[in-house]
Design a protein around this motif. Structure first.
Motif, PDB file in Angstrom:
ATOM      1  N   LEU A  61       0.693  -1.228   0.156  1.00  0.00           N
ATOM      2  CA  LEU A  61       0.024   0.046  -0.010  1.00  0.00           C
ATOM      3  C   LEU A  61       0.807   1.253  -0.063  1.00  0.00           C
ATOM      4  CD1 LEU A  61      -2.755  -0.979   2.490  1.00  0.00           C
ATOM      5  CD2 LEU A  61      -3.118  -0.632   0.093  1.00  0.00           C
ATOM      6  N   GLN A  62       2.083   1.145   0.433  1.00  0.00           N
ATOM      7  CA  GLN A  62       2.963   2.406   0.610  1.00  0.00           C
ATOM      8  C   GLN A  62       3.386   2.570  -0.801  1.00  0.00           C
ATOM      9  OE1 GLN A  62       4.417   1.601   5.321  1.00  0.00           O
ATOM     10  NE2 GLN A  62       5.963   1.940   3.672  1.00  0.00           N
ATOM     11  N   VAL A  63       3.867   1.567  -1.533  1.00  0.00           N
ATOM     12  CA  VAL A  63       4.259   1.745  -2.862  1.00  0.00           C
ATOM     13  C   VAL A  63       2.966   2.122  -3.612  1.00  0.00           C
ATOM     14  CG1 VAL A  63       5.159   0.477  -4.820  1.00  0.00           C
ATOM     15  CG2 VAL A  63       5.773  -0.196  -2.740  1.00  0.00           C
ATOM     16  N   LEU A  64       1.922   1.615  -3.577  1.00  0.00           N
ATOM     17  CA  LEU A  64       0.902   2.117  -4.272  1.00  0.00           C
ATOM     18  C   LEU A  64       0.370   3.654  -4.058  1.00  0.00           C
ATOM     19  CD1 LEU A  64      -1.659  -0.976  -4.017  1.00  0.00           C
ATOM     20  CD2 LEU A  64      -0.767   0.247  -6.057  1.00  0.00           C
ATOM     21  N   PHE A  65       0.659   3.928  -2.873  1.00  0.00           N
ATOM     22  CA  PHE A  65       0.410   5.575  -2.616  1.00  0.00           C
ATOM     23  C   PHE A  65       1.475   6.427  -3.212  1.00  0.00           C
ATOM     24  CE2 PHE A  65       2.014   9.087  -0.059  1.00  0.00           C
ATOM     25  CZ  PHE A  65       1.220   9.851  -0.149  1.00  0.00           C
ATOM     26  N   VAL A  66       2.570   6.035  -3.473  1.00  0.00           N
ATOM     27  CA  VAL A  66       3.498   6.725  -4.075  1.00  0.00           C
ATOM     28  C   VAL A  66       3.012   6.831  -5.866  1.00  0.00           C
ATOM     29  CG1 VAL A  66       5.964   6.777  -5.081  1.00  0.00           C
ATOM     30  CG2 VAL A  66       5.439   6.351  -2.587  1.00  0.00           C
ATOM     31  N   LEU A  67       2.601   5.729  -6.249  1.00  0.00           N
ATOM     32  CA  LEU A  67       2.161   5.753  -7.695  1.00  0.00           C
ATOM     33  C   LEU A  67       0.978   6.275  -8.095  1.00  0.00           C
ATOM     34  CD1 LEU A  67       2.980   1.764  -8.431  1.00  0.00           C
ATOM     35  CD2 LEU A  67       4.390   3.464  -9.116  1.00  0.00           C
ATOM     36  N   LEU A  68       0.159   6.359  -6.858  1.00  0.00           N
ATOM     37  CA  LEU A  68      -1.211   7.136  -7.081  1.00  0.00           C
ATOM     38  C   LEU A  68      -0.894   8.544  -6.922  1.00  0.00           C
ATOM     39  CD1 LEU A  68      -3.573   4.905  -5.132  1.00  0.00           C
ATOM     40  CD2 LEU A  68      -3.697   5.379  -7.590  1.00  0.00           C
ATOM     41  N   SER A  69       0.036   8.743  -6.074  1.00  0.00           N
ATOM     42  CA  SER A  69       0.222  10.300  -5.749  1.00  0.00           C
ATOM     43  C   SER A  69       1.181  10.924  -6.951  1.00  0.00           C
ATOM     44  CB  SER A  69       1.198  10.406  -4.558  1.00  0.00           C
ATOM     45  OG  SER A  69       0.186   9.927  -3.360  1.00  0.00           O
ATOM     46  N   TRP A  70       2.075  10.193  -7.321  1.00  0.00           N
ATOM     47  CA  TRP A  70       2.964  10.859  -8.460  1.00  0.00           C
ATOM     48  C   TRP A  70       2.961   9.740  -9.510  1.00  0.00           C
ATOM     49  CZ3 TRP A  70       4.407  10.725  -3.168  1.00  0.00           C
ATOM     50  CH2 TRP A  70       4.317  11.894  -2.842  1.00  0.00           C
ATOM     51  N   PRO A  71       2.081   9.721 -10.317  1.00  0.00           N
ATOM     52  CA  PRO A  71       1.834   8.700 -11.464  1.00  0.00           C
ATOM     53  C   PRO A  71       3.290   8.468 -12.268  1.00  0.00           C
ATOM     54  CG  PRO A  71      -0.101   9.987 -11.556  1.00  0.00           C
ATOM     55  CD  PRO A  71       0.818  10.717 -10.396  1.00  0.00           C
ATOM     56  N   GLU A  72       3.803   9.666 -12.405  1.00  0.00           N
ATOM     57  CA  GLU A  72       5.262   9.574 -13.276  1.00  0.00           C
ATOM     58  C   GLU A  72       6.416   8.584 -12.559  1.00  0.00           C
ATOM     59  OE1 GLU A  72       6.064  13.042 -10.530  1.00  0.00           O
ATOM     60  OE2 GLU A  72       4.140  12.163 -11.562  1.00  0.00           O
ATOM     61  N   ALA A  73       5.870   8.315 -11.470  1.00  0.00           N
ATOM     62  CA  ALA A  73       6.820   7.629 -10.586  1.00  0.00           C
ATOM     63  C   ALA A  73       7.009   6.068 -10.912  1.00  0.00           C
ATOM     64  CB  ALA A  73       6.652   7.493  -9.138  1.00  0.00           C
ATOM     65  N   ALA A  74       5.832   5.737 -11.619  1.00  0.00           N
ATOM     66  CA  ALA A  74       5.664   4.246 -12.250  1.00  0.00           C
ATOM     67  C   ALA A  74       6.989   3.949 -13.081  1.00  0.00           C
ATOM     68  CB  ALA A  74       4.276   4.137 -12.859  1.00  0.00           C
ATOM     69  N   ALA A  75       7.354   4.907 -13.852  1.00  0.00           N
ATOM     70  CA  ALA A  75       8.513   4.805 -14.703  1.00  0.00           C
ATOM     71  C   ALA A  75       9.928   4.801 -13.949  1.00  0.00           C
ATOM     72  CB  ALA A  75       8.337   5.791 -15.870  1.00  0.00           C
ATOM     73  N   PHE A  76       9.925   4.949 -12.650  1.00  0.00           N
ATOM     74  CA  PHE A  76      11.313   5.229 -11.881  1.00  0.00           C
ATOM     75  C   PHE A  76      12.083   3.885 -11.758  1.00  0.00           C
ATOM     76  CE2 PHE A  76       9.919   9.280  -9.533  1.00  0.00           C
ATOM     77  CZ  PHE A  76       9.795  10.191 -10.639  1.00  0.00           C
ATOM     78  N   PRO A  77      13.054   3.906 -11.526  1.00  0.00           N
ATOM     79  CA  PRO A  77      13.844   2.639 -11.149  1.00  0.00           C
ATOM     80  C   PRO A  77      13.231   2.005  -9.847  1.00  0.00           C
ATOM     81  CG  PRO A  77      15.437   4.083 -11.874  1.00  0.00           C
ATOM     82  CD  PRO A  77      14.088   4.850 -11.954  1.00  0.00           C
ATOM     83  N   TYR A  78      13.368   0.687  -9.665  1.00  0.00           N
ATOM     84  CA  TYR A  78      12.933   0.151  -8.317  1.00  0.00           C
ATOM     85  C   TYR A  78      13.335   0.809  -7.139  1.00  0.00           C
ATOM     86  CZ  TYR A  78      10.787  -3.638 -11.126  1.00  0.00           C
ATOM     87  OH  TYR A  78      10.028  -4.244 -12.224  1.00  0.00           O
ATOM     88  N   ARG A  79      14.920   1.006  -7.260  1.00  0.00           N
ATOM     89  CA  ARG A  79      15.625   1.651  -6.190  1.00  0.00           C
ATOM     90  C   ARG A  79      14.995   2.706  -5.704  1.00  0.00           C
ATOM     91  NH1 ARG A  79      19.544  -0.387  -3.627  1.00  0.00           N
ATOM     92  NH2 ARG A  79      20.094  -1.871  -5.323  1.00  0.00           N
ATOM     93  N   ARG A  80      14.536   3.796  -6.476  1.00  0.00           N
ATOM     94  CA  ARG A  80      14.102   5.023  -6.192  1.00  0.00           C
ATOM     95  C   ARG A  80      12.555   4.877  -5.582  1.00  0.00           C
ATOM     96  NH1 ARG A  80      13.299  10.688  -9.991  1.00  0.00           N
ATOM     97  NH2 ARG A  80      12.968  12.065  -7.940  1.00  0.00           N
ATOM     98  N   LEU A  81      11.946   4.007  -6.141  1.00  0.00           N
ATOM     99  CA  LEU A  81      10.592   3.691  -5.844  1.00  0.00           C
ATOM    100  C   LEU A  81      10.604   3.081  -4.335  1.00  0.00           C
ATOM    101  CD1 LEU A  81       8.720   2.043  -8.648  1.00  0.00           C
ATOM    102  CD2 LEU A  81       8.132   4.144  -7.516  1.00  0.00           C
ATOM    103  N   ALA A  82      11.701   2.393  -3.810  1.00  0.00           N
ATOM    104  CA  ALA A  82      11.732   1.773  -2.636  1.00  0.00           C
ATOM    105  C   ALA A  82      12.142   2.964  -1.682  1.00  0.00           C
ATOM    106  CB  ALA A  82      12.905   0.754  -2.604  1.00  0.00           C
ATOM    107  N   GLU A  83      12.884   4.001  -1.943  1.00  0.00           N
ATOM    108  CA  GLU A  83      13.357   5.134  -1.452  1.00  0.00           C
ATOM    109  C   GLU A  83      11.970   5.871  -0.843  1.00  0.00           C
ATOM    110  OE1 GLU A  83      16.610   6.934  -3.466  1.00  0.00           O
ATOM    111  OE2 GLU A  83      17.986   5.342  -2.959  1.00  0.00           O
TER     112      GLU A  83
END
Length: 340
Positions: free
Chosen positions: A140-162
């Motif tokens: 859910l924490q990952v999903l929150f980031v994706l919903l809040s900043w949709p451009e983050a879907a294309a970010f590297p996994y490491r940046r999404l983890a941070e």
């Protein structure tokens, strides 16, 4: 489960032979007008055009949280509705039909209300997790980031983890689950969200059950709850953001907040002392919660609107629920998600 009707063009992935049959059994003429639009006509000639919404599973929480566009009126198709869940939908004015034959349709002088039909048997091998692994606490924490900043879907996994405060492995699991469930297009260098409205519904439901209470850092009471409106600089300098109905009041001016929800990386001691917030053991009007995420750019003093929306629904307060529907229709970020 639904057997899909292959003869309705663009509705073939949404339409159910059982649902059509149930409606026709009630003497209704069913016409598919366009993509996700259905016209129902009674024997007397009374007619209504609905926007079709399909959900394979509806829980009590989702019946409270689910959002449909106000126009055209929505007709929900689902596998099965228990009576408590159906009651919540009726209270919100949402018409429905399930594969068991439970039906509620109400417009003008028309009222069709069928209740008490039993749950149909699910054939072996037909069940699907629909990305269930992505809706645990860390997911859910990952999903929150994706919903809040949709451009983050294309970010590297490491940046999404941070950004989401979870492990690299969790990010990979969530991305894989979302892709298999059809919530994410993943073409190597290109990843983007899909079916955003449904994803926001599911995230909001799961947030209220799994993540909401786990974020609590402390409960406080303030004699004057309006102090935060003139404290933007203090809040930002303390790494604190406003959420809940207080944050919603900045989006929807009709809302007069009765509580204040603050998100911080730890208890903001200086802020608590300066504004004389007293600890409240049995619940107060100031709720301080863990801000688990990192934004990809400069932070606002209010949290992203998907979290505000979820906070309103998780409150269980019908007044806040109403304002949640309002900001979902008015807020630019939430409207973009619904169009995804």
């Amino acid at each position: 489960m639904f057997n899909l009707n292959e003869h309705d063009g663009s509705l073939n992935a949404e339409w159910s032979a059982e649902a059509r049959s149930r409606l026709q059994e009630l003497g209704l003429r069913v016409e598919v007008l366009a993509d996700a639009l259905v016209k129902l006509t009674t024997r007397s000639g009374a007619a209504r055009t609905y926007g079709v919404e399909v959900r394979r599973r509806i829980t009590a929480e989702l019946a409270t949280a689910i959002h449909f566009p106000p126009s055209p009126p929505s007709l929900l198709f689902t596998t099965y509705l228990s009576e408590p869940v159906a009651e919540r939908l009726r209270a919100r004015g949402i018409d429905y039909v399930d594969a068991a034959g439970n039906v509620h349709l109400a417009w003008d002088d028309v009222l069709i209300d069928v209740r008490g039909r039993r749950k149909p048997t699910v054939p072996a091998g037909r069940a699907s997790s629909r990305g269930a692994g992505a809706f645990g606490r860390a997911g859910l924490q990952v999903l929150f980031v994706l919903l809040s900043w949709p451009e983050a879907a294309a970010f590297p996994y490491r940046r999404l983890a941070e950004m989401s405060g979870v492990s690299l492995g969790t990010v990979k699991t969530v991305i894989d689950e979302l892709t298999r469930a059809g919530y994410l297009y993943d073409r190597g260098s290109e990843r983007r969200l899909a079916r955003g409205a449904e994803l926001l519904d599911r995230w909001s439901e799961a947030y209220s059950i799994t993540l909401d209470t786990s974020l609590a850092l402390g409960e406080f009471a303030a004699a004057d709850l309006s102090w935060w409106r003139d404290a933007e600089t203090d809040l930002l300098s303390s790494g604190v953001q406003v959420g809940g109905e207080a944050g919603a009041s900045l989006i929807d001016p009709h809302l007069r907040p009765a509580s204040l929800t603050l998100y911080a990386t730890g208890l903001p001691v200086r802020l608590i002392g300066r504004y004389r917030l007293a600890r409240a053991e049995n619940g107060g009007n100031v709720h301080i919660r863990n801000r688990f995420w990192q934004a990809p750019g400069p932070e606002s003093w209010i949290v992203p609107s998907p979290l505000i929306y979820a906070d309103l629904l998780a409150s269980g307060d019908p007044r806040q629920r109403e304002h949640g529907d309002r900001i979902r229709s008015d807020d630019d970020r939430l409207k973009r998600i619904d169009r995804t």
